[in-house]
Scaffold this motif. Sequence first.
Motif, PDB file in Angstrom:
ATOM      1  N   ASP A  73       6.949  36.169  12.423  1.00  0.00           N
ATOM      2  CA  ASP A  73       6.899  34.799  11.884  1.00  0.00           C
ATOM      3  C   ASP A  73       5.554  34.143  12.202  1.00  0.00           C
ATOM      4  OD1 ASP A  73       9.447  34.687  10.781  1.00  0.00           O
ATOM      5  OD2 ASP A  73      10.380  33.996  12.644  1.00  0.00           O
ATOM      6  N   PHE A  74       5.049  34.407  13.390  1.00  0.00           N
ATOM      7  CA  PHE A  74       3.855  33.688  13.844  1.00  0.00           C
ATOM      8  C   PHE A  74       2.580  34.202  13.148  1.00  0.00           C
ATOM      9  CE2 PHE A  74       5.047  30.924  17.582  1.00  0.00           C
ATOM     10  CZ  PHE A  74       6.404  30.921  17.286  1.00  0.00           C
ATOM     11  N   VAL A  75       2.501  35.509  12.849  1.00  0.00           N
ATOM     12  CA  VAL A  75       1.295  35.990  12.152  1.00  0.00           C
ATOM     13  C   VAL A  75       1.259  35.449  10.712  1.00  0.00           C
ATOM     14  CG1 VAL A  75       1.070  38.055  13.592  1.00  0.00           C
ATOM     15  CG2 VAL A  75       2.252  38.231  11.384  1.00  0.00           C
ATOM     16  N   ARG A  76       2.439  35.208  10.155  1.00  0.00           N
ATOM     17  CA  ARG A  76       2.481  34.583   8.815  1.00  0.00           C
ATOM     18  C   ARG A  76       1.842  33.196   8.885  1.00  0.00           C
ATOM     19  NH1 ARG A  76       6.902  31.994   7.376  1.00  0.00           N
ATOM     20  NH2 ARG A  76       8.183  33.233   8.801  1.00  0.00           N
ATOM     21  N   GLY A  77       2.109  32.482   9.971  1.00  0.00           N
ATOM     22  CA  GLY A  77       1.499  31.158  10.165  1.00  0.00           C
ATOM     23  C   GLY A  77      -0.021  31.242  10.305  1.00  0.00           C
ATOM     24  N   ASP A 133      -6.534  22.503  13.348  1.00  0.00           N
ATOM     25  CA  ASP A 133      -5.739  23.110  14.421  1.00  0.00           C
ATOM     26  C   ASP A 133      -4.253  22.862  14.152  1.00  0.00           C
ATOM     27  OD1 ASP A 133      -8.142  23.700  15.640  1.00  0.00           O
ATOM     28  OD2 ASP A 133      -8.128  21.864  16.848  1.00  0.00           O
ATOM     29  N   PHE A 134      -3.444  23.878  14.446  1.00  0.00           N
ATOM     30  CA  PHE A 134      -1.995  23.761  14.222  1.00  0.00           C
ATOM     31  C   PHE A 134      -1.245  24.344  15.406  1.00  0.00           C
ATOM     32  CE2 PHE A 134      -3.855  23.937  10.002  1.00  0.00           C
ATOM     33  CZ  PHE A 134      -3.169  22.949   9.310  1.00  0.00           C
ATOM     34  N   VAL A 135      -0.074  23.761  15.688  1.00  0.00           N
ATOM     35  CA  VAL A 135       0.841  24.332  16.692  1.00  0.00           C
ATOM     36  C   VAL A 135       1.906  25.147  15.962  1.00  0.00           C
ATOM     37  CG1 VAL A 135       2.739  23.724  18.268  1.00  0.00           C
ATOM     38  CG2 VAL A 135       0.539  22.545  18.462  1.00  0.00           C
ATOM     39  N   LEU A 136       2.143  26.380  16.426  1.00  0.00           N
ATOM     40  CA  LEU A 136       3.287  27.163  15.927  1.00  0.00           C
ATOM     41  C   LEU A 136       4.264  27.366  17.082  1.00  0.00           C
ATOM     42  CD1 LEU A 136       1.737  30.016  13.711  1.00  0.00           C
ATOM     43  CD2 LEU A 136       2.354  27.683  13.033  1.00  0.00           C
ATOM     44  N   ALA A 137       5.506  26.994  16.857  1.00  0.00           N
ATOM     45  CA  ALA A 137       6.551  27.106  17.882  1.00  0.00           C
ATOM     46  C   ALA A 137       7.898  27.078  17.173  1.00  0.00           C
ATOM     47  CB  ALA A 137       6.448  25.919  18.851  1.00  0.00           C
ATOM     48  N   THR A 138       8.966  27.404  17.908  1.00  0.00           N
ATOM     49  CA  THR A 138      10.295  27.335  17.277  1.00  0.00           C
ATOM     50  C   THR A 138      10.937  25.962  17.448  1.00  0.00           C
ATOM     51  OG1 THR A 138      11.575  27.992  19.218  1.00  0.00           O
ATOM     52  CG2 THR A 138      10.664  29.779  17.852  1.00  0.00           C
ATOM     53  N   GLY A 139      10.458  25.189  18.453  1.00  0.00           N
ATOM     54  CA  GLY A 139      11.078  23.899  18.735  1.00  0.00           C
ATOM     55  C   GLY A 139      12.302  24.018  19.629  1.00  0.00           C
ATOM     56  N   ARG A 140      12.478  25.192  20.251  1.00  0.00           N
ATOM     57  CA  ARG A 140      13.586  25.388  21.214  1.00  0.00           C
ATOM     58  C   ARG A 140      13.012  25.982  22.484  1.00  0.00           C
ATOM     59  NH1 ARG A 140      18.022  29.359  19.070  1.00  0.00           N
ATOM     60  NH2 ARG A 140      19.026  28.887  21.048  1.00  0.00           N
ATOM     61  N   THR A 141      13.586  25.630  23.618  1.00  0.00           N
ATOM     62  CA  THR A 141      13.118  26.249  24.854  1.00  0.00           C
ATOM     63  C   THR A 141      14.286  26.887  25.604  1.00  0.00           C
ATOM     64  OG1 THR A 141      11.692  25.929  26.793  1.00  0.00           O
ATOM     65  CG2 THR A 141      13.276  24.183  26.350  1.00  0.00           C
ATOM     66  N   PRO A 175       9.679  29.115  11.273  1.00  0.00           N
ATOM     67  CA  PRO A 175      10.102  30.398  11.852  1.00  0.00           C
ATOM     68  C   PRO A 175      11.456  30.810  11.294  1.00  0.00           C
ATOM     69  CG  PRO A 175      10.422  28.623  13.439  1.00  0.00           C
ATOM     70  CD  PRO A 175       9.832  27.992  12.211  1.00  0.00           C
ATOM     71  N   GLU A 176      11.647  32.130  11.094  1.00  0.00           N
ATOM     72  CA  GLU A 176      12.920  32.590  10.534  1.00  0.00           C
ATOM     73  C   GLU A 176      13.842  33.198  11.583  1.00  0.00           C
ATOM     74  OE1 GLU A 176      11.764  35.167   7.312  1.00  0.00           O
ATOM     75  OE2 GLU A 176      11.068  33.449   6.120  1.00  0.00           O
ATOM     76  N   CYS A 177      13.241  33.815  12.609  1.00  0.00           N
ATOM     77  CA  CYS A 177      14.057  34.541  13.595  1.00  0.00           C
ATOM     78  C   CYS A 177      14.360  33.638  14.787  1.00  0.00           C
ATOM     79  CB  CYS A 177      13.266  35.773  14.056  1.00  0.00           C
ATOM     80  SG  CYS A 177      14.134  36.769  15.257  1.00  0.00           S
ATOM     81  N   ASP A 178      15.606  33.569  15.230  1.00  0.00           N
ATOM     82  CA  ASP A 178      15.882  32.711  16.387  1.00  0.00           C
ATOM     83  C   ASP A 178      15.930  33.530  17.686  1.00  0.00           C
ATOM     84  OD1 ASP A 178      18.404  33.813  16.635  1.00  0.00           O
ATOM     85  OD2 ASP A 178      19.410  32.168  15.590  1.00  0.00           O
ATOM     86  N   PHE A 179      16.062  32.790  18.778  1.00  0.00           N
ATOM     87  CA  PHE A 179      15.992  33.348  20.125  1.00  0.00           C
ATOM     88  C   PHE A 179      16.996  34.495  20.344  1.00  0.00           C
ATOM     89  CE2 PHE A 179      17.755  32.940  24.491  1.00  0.00           C
ATOM     90  CZ  PHE A 179      16.624  33.268  25.221  1.00  0.00           C
ATOM     91  N   GLU A 180      18.236  34.284  19.914  1.00  0.00           N
ATOM     92  CA  GLU A 180      19.279  35.291  20.134  1.00  0.00           C
ATOM     93  C   GLU A 180      18.990  36.565  19.338  1.00  0.00           C
ATOM     94  OE1 GLU A 180      19.828  32.126  19.316  1.00  0.00           O
ATOM     95  OE2 GLU A 180      20.797  31.287  21.094  1.00  0.00           O
TER      96      GLU A 180
END
Length: 335
Positions: A228-232, A244-252, A304-309
């Motif tokens: 997901d991140f290389v697509r960004g 400049d851009f931040v890439l993150a899932t928004g979950r910790t 992002p498409e893939c989640d933590f789990e």
Amino acid sequence: MNKTAIITGVTGQDGSYLSDLLIDKGYTVIGTYRRSVSDFSNKTQNVSHLLDNRNFILEEADVTDSASLYRLVHEYQPDEYYNLAAQSHVGTSFKTPVSTTEINLMGCLYALEAIRLQKPACKFYQASTSEMFGDNTRCPQGIDTTFSPVSPYACAKLAAHHMVGTYRKSYGIFASSGILFNHESPRRGENFVTRKITKAAARINLGLQKELRLGNLSAQRDWGHAADFVRGMWMMLQHEKADDFVLATGRTNSVQKFLEYVFAFAGLEIKDHVIIDPKFYRPCEVPKLWGNPDKAIIELGWSPECDFEELAFEMYEEDLRREKEKLNKTDNPDV
Ligand code: NAP
Ligand code: F7E
């Protein structure tokens, strides 16, 4: 006309996923690797599936050797340049602060100079990092959050980040920095905590290992999937202007949580196998990373498409498959 992209650090996790993406889009990829005594097939295992592809060219280069970068830019006249090469392990950067800084800062500067002098129209991507937020735990961390680096790795990356902004403003070079939060995959290096856990869980499950030694389990990270991140990264260089851009899932989640998930998949008890070892603590820790990717979502249309789990499960399953394959090869050496 097909585009040409240089990717430094192509044998690493992100370099390999980015190569897959660009080749799929019709690019010719010039991927750089540096020589080492370890055998070639081991070094290039993340890109082994690309070695016979005529749109994938491997070139030897070291980003601390400015001449090698000048040569590449001169010879290939690239449309895009992705500076992914780095000494990327934060813990190691405390042990090798000088070489980490040479690679992570000077490698960026030499590339910018090669572009400025030989192909100023080439678009440049810099692999900046959420580690630059360091011990600033004001969350979620976004594009306006104050940087407070606490490792040689993060200090060098922050200096490189400012260098990119300087070349953008001073020379009008299309140079963008992606401030990326942690992203993982089955191609992740084995000494990063996620991969260390998934590989150990697979090996314990198969009776190949008994214990897993870890450091600080309370650290929190915003973990996404590298694909997901290389697509960004690519989307940043297709944007109308450099920025400049931040890439993150928004979950910790904490390291403890990742460990619990993976051990649950593996049917293992943490208390039976995990040992806390001070050796894996760092002189200074980044306690909590939790990113705000709103700007990338709104301006680039990235998400992002893939989640933590799913990520934890994919990594564990792939490590289990690889360990079983190795076992089968040992049992049947002729296969
Ligand atoms: P990685 O798997 O460690 O890959 C780094 C690559 O850089 C490797 O191929 C390495 O090759 C190469 N390299 C190191 N020193 C070099 C040198 N002097 N000259 C040429 N190549 C050199 O890292 P990654 O996870 O793909 O990350 C890619 C980039 O994003 C890095 O700049 C990293 O700092 C940054 N980043 C990563 C994350 C993340 O969570 N993954 C987050 C934010 C930023 P060797 O095998 O020869 O060492
Ligand atoms: O550590 C803790 C450790 O090494 C994560 C790089 O890609 O992301 C990565 O840096 C956390 C830390 O990644 C062990 O103390 C506990 O709090 O997997 P890591 P990182 O330091 O977050 C950033 C965004 C980058 O830019 C970097 O290039 O886990 N931890 N026990 C451990 N970490 C490791 N490695 N090994 C342990 O045994």
